[in-house]
Enzyme design. Sequence first.
Site, short mmCIF file in Angstrom:
data_model
loop_
_atom_site.label_atom_id
_atom_site.label_comp_id
_atom_site.label_asym_id
_atom_site.label_seq_id
_atom_site.Cartn_x
_atom_site.Cartn_y
_atom_site.Cartn_z
N LEU A 1 26.06 45.94 53.21
CA LEU A 1 26.35 47.11 52.26
C LEU A 1 26.45 46.49 50.64
O LEU A 1 25.73 46.96 50.08
CB LEU A 1 27.49 48.10 52.66
N PHE B 1 38.50 42.39 51.95
CA PHE B 1 37.39 43.18 52.76
C PHE B 1 37.58 44.02 53.41
O PHE B 1 38.93 44.51 53.67
CB PHE B 1 36.43 42.11 53.31
N GLU B 2 36.66 44.92 53.78
CA GLU B 2 36.69 46.25 54.55
C GLU B 2 37.64 47.13 53.51
O GLU B 2 38.24 47.97 54.19
CB GLU B 2 37.34 45.96 55.91
N GLY B 3 37.41 47.26 52.29
CA GLY B 3 37.99 48.05 51.46
C GLY B 3 39.28 47.47 50.86
O GLY B 3 39.99 47.15 51.81
N ASN C 1 42.81 46.64 49.29
CA ASN C 1 44.06 47.31 49.56
C ASN C 1 44.06 48.32 48.41
O ASN C 1 44.99 49.36 48.41
CB ASN C 1 44.97 46.45 49.56
N GLN D 1 46.44 55.99 38.75
CA GLN D 1 46.51 54.98 39.45
C GLN D 1 47.89 54.47 39.67
O GLN D 1 48.22 54.10 40.90
CB GLN D 1 45.45 53.69 39.09
C1 FAD Z 1 34.20 36.62 53.53
C2 FAD Z 1 33.55 38.12 53.24
C3 FAD Z 1 32.96 38.62 54.11
C4 FAD Z 1 32.50 39.78 53.82
N1 FAD Z 1 31.62 40.68 54.84
C5 FAD Z 1 31.13 41.68 54.42
C6 FAD Z 1 30.09 42.44 55.25
O1 FAD Z 1 30.04 41.85 56.36
N2 FAD Z 1 29.42 43.38 54.82
C7 FAD Z 1 29.33 43.74 53.50
O2 FAD Z 1 28.62 44.79 53.16
N3 FAD Z 1 30.34 43.16 52.77
C8 FAD Z 1 30.93 42.36 53.15
N4 FAD Z 1 31.86 41.56 52.27
C9 FAD Z 1 32.18 42.27 50.82
C10 FAD Z 1 33.41 42.80 50.77
O3 FAD Z 1 33.41 44.18 51.31
C11 FAD Z 1 33.71 43.07 49.26
O4 FAD Z 1 34.07 41.72 48.64
C12 FAD Z 1 34.76 43.93 48.84
O5 FAD Z 1 34.41 45.32 49.27
C13 FAD Z 1 35.22 44.02 47.51
O6 FAD Z 1 34.27 43.87 46.68
P1 FAD Z 1 34.30 42.69 45.51
O7 FAD Z 1 34.40 41.39 46.27
O8 FAD Z 1 33.02 42.84 44.79
O9 FAD Z 1 35.58 43.05 44.51
P2 FAD Z 1 35.46 43.95 43.45
O10 FAD Z 1 35.01 45.28 43.57
O11 FAD Z 1 34.91 43.38 41.82
O12 FAD Z 1 37.12 44.16 43.13
C14 FAD Z 1 37.93 42.99 42.43
C15 FAD Z 1 39.47 43.51 42.14
O13 FAD Z 1 39.22 44.61 41.65
C16 FAD Z 1 39.90 46.04 42.25
N5 FAD Z 1 39.18 47.41 41.93
C17 FAD Z 1 37.97 47.31 42.04
N6 FAD Z 1 37.73 48.93 41.77
C18 FAD Z 1 39.04 49.37 41.55
C19 FAD Z 1 39.32 50.90 41.25
N7 FAD Z 1 38.53 51.61 41.19
N8 FAD Z 1 40.53 50.72 40.92
C20 FAD Z 1 41.75 49.58 41.23
N9 FAD Z 1 41.29 48.49 41.46
C21 FAD Z 1 40.08 48.19 41.63
C22 FAD Z 1 39.76 45.49 43.60
O14 FAD Z 1 40.80 46.12 44.49
C23 FAD Z 1 39.92 44.06 43.43
O15 FAD Z 1 41.15 43.81 43.39
C24 FAD Z 1 32.53 40.62 52.79
C25 FAD Z 1 33.12 39.61 51.52
C26 FAD Z 1 33.99 38.45 51.82
C27 FAD Z 1 34.52 37.67 50.78
#
Ligand code: FAD
Length: 547
Positions: A151, A396-398, A400, A469
């Site tokens: 995704l 990951f998986e959303g 917190n 928020q």
């Molecule tokens: C080891 C690993 C395995 C993974 N496996 C998969 C997988 O199998 N499949 C897949 O599809 N993805 C996978 N992911 C991706 C993972 O789901 C994402 O890293 C995660 O969804 C967060 O996205 P981001 O890292 O881009 O962080 P960002 O979205 O850039 O977030 C950074 C910070 O901003 C905060 N933030 C973002 N938006 C808001 C908001 N609206 N309000 C308040 N705070 C906010 C977040 O909480 C976080 O603290 C994996 C990631 C890792 C590191």
Amino acid sequence: MGQHKQPGFLRTLFQGTLDSSLLLPFPWPDEEVRETTETVAEMVRDWAHEAIDPAEIDARKRIPESVLDGMAELGLFGLTLPEEYGGSGCGQWTYAHVMEALANRCASTVTVLGGHLGLGTKGLVLYGTEEQKARWFPELASGERIAAFALTEAGAGSDAGALRTTADPDGNGNWRIDGRKLWITNGGFARWFLVFARTPHPDRPDAPLMERPITAFWVPREASGLTTGEPENKMGLCGSSTTEVGLEGVVVGDDHRVGELGEGFKVALNVLNSGRHGLAACCIGQAKLARDLSLAHAVQREQFGRPIAEFGMMRELIAGMDADIYAMEAGCWLTAGLVDRGETETMLEAAACKMFSTERLWDICNSALQLTGGTGFMREYPFERILRDARINLIFEGTNQVLRMMLSVQGTRALVRGEASEGPESPRFEGAAAGLEREAEVLGELAGAFAAEARASVERHGKEIREAQHDLRRLSDLAVGLFQTAAVLSRASTCRGELSEQERDLASLACRRIEAGLRATLAECKETPDELVDRASESRIRASRPS
Ligand SMILES: Cc1cc2nc3c(=O)[nH]c(=O)nc-3n(C[C@H](O)[C@H](O)[C@H](O)COP(=O)(O)OP(=O)(O)OC[C@H]3O[C@@H](n4cnc5c(N)ncnc54)[C@H](O)[C@@H]3O)c2cc1C
């Protein structure tokens, strides 16, 4: 999980109802499921102890073939897949306990199973046609082919709906997929990918990219144009394979579409909603590992002529770990039981379990390091690895934060729409075991205060609560704490046989630890630091922006 069912405990809690009948009696499974679960979990625990070397997996940054083969031999890759297609057809209760057992040995290894069963194949379980299931489940169940969930993209992390991968008809009845997916678990060896891509708008062929709907596709590794990148060099879960997945002109037939056209985002969200409960179970396994290893050290290590475990401040850490694990289990098992019964919605409860368990595991890792002192800091011991592995669970998986938003926005929805009936003035948790009356009374009191805060917040912000928020964070912190307390009371009040003194103490301590957080958050609601936070962060953000 969670569709067209009776509202769950958390949704009703936001409206001021403390409906203990939704949680009591504790949904223990029947004897047969309990016995099967204990047998399988025990088998997995024994096998993992023999076959898996977590330190080596961490150091070599890969999981040996022999471990994947062993998991396949044990039938783990088909654990929750339907029996008619080669799986074992186990429910959430068994799945959660097996995940815990495997996580108790190695966080990287259990992540393979989470990516396969909790995410990749889950899309087919929830939305696949019978034909698709018959075609693909047997090889997935046997472990011959492992699945992944694709995704995330560079510009679409928490905001997964911002993905830019496209799937267009190729003129021959097939789909041509182009895009790049990032950080995909199992990417290095998965042979099936559940890929999310934008398909043409049904009514507006020239609709801009970001207005095109999202659809899910089941894409084989061998498809021409599918490539995977080098393994990512990560802080933790080092043995788990995390790679980029490139899709360049990948062609699949329409029979590889999972779910309806344009329904892909719903597929993704529902997969994640159910998958994250398994992650909470993994946290329990790792938490027990951190607790057991640090305690083994603390009872032997002597300072000032006594084992360090005997000092009052160390006892606080030891009892705190135990009580938190009791609460993590209570929330996770309760939700597993409710999922298997299928009567009430469990989406919010699964999110609450994920938030609570991931954060408590992080605290427990911290306690384990404190208990072990300098020893815990040394790489030759497992504590720093467990801590490194635990950190990603909050992301990951959303993340917190995103889950906090989701929980509070969903929870206040009926209030915002004016559809919520007035809850009782003084909610009560009925049915708590003898010796836990105080905890039940406090739960009622705090649930009432929470409902008042939820109403006040909706009155202040109306529909704009989505953007408020600070309120969303406080409301979800309260909701999670109340749910976890109710889960502890439900578990302790419906235990097999008489509630032992030891278990009552643990339940009581678990409730009190949560209560402290709830009272602090309620106090914050009365006198918020929000304006200070906004002003302080604003000036710092402004100063940090590139000029
Ligand atoms: C080891 C690993 C395995 C993974 N496996 C998969 C997988 O199998 N499949 C897949 O599809 N993805 C996978 N992911 C991706 C993972 O789901 C994402 O890293 C995660 O969804 C967060 O996205 P981001 O890292 O881009 O962080 P960002 O979205 O850039 O977030 C950074 C910070 O901003 C905060 N933030 C973002 N938006 C808001 C908001 N609206 N309000 C308040 N705070 C906010 C977040 O909480 C976080 O603290 C994996 C990631 C890792 C590191």
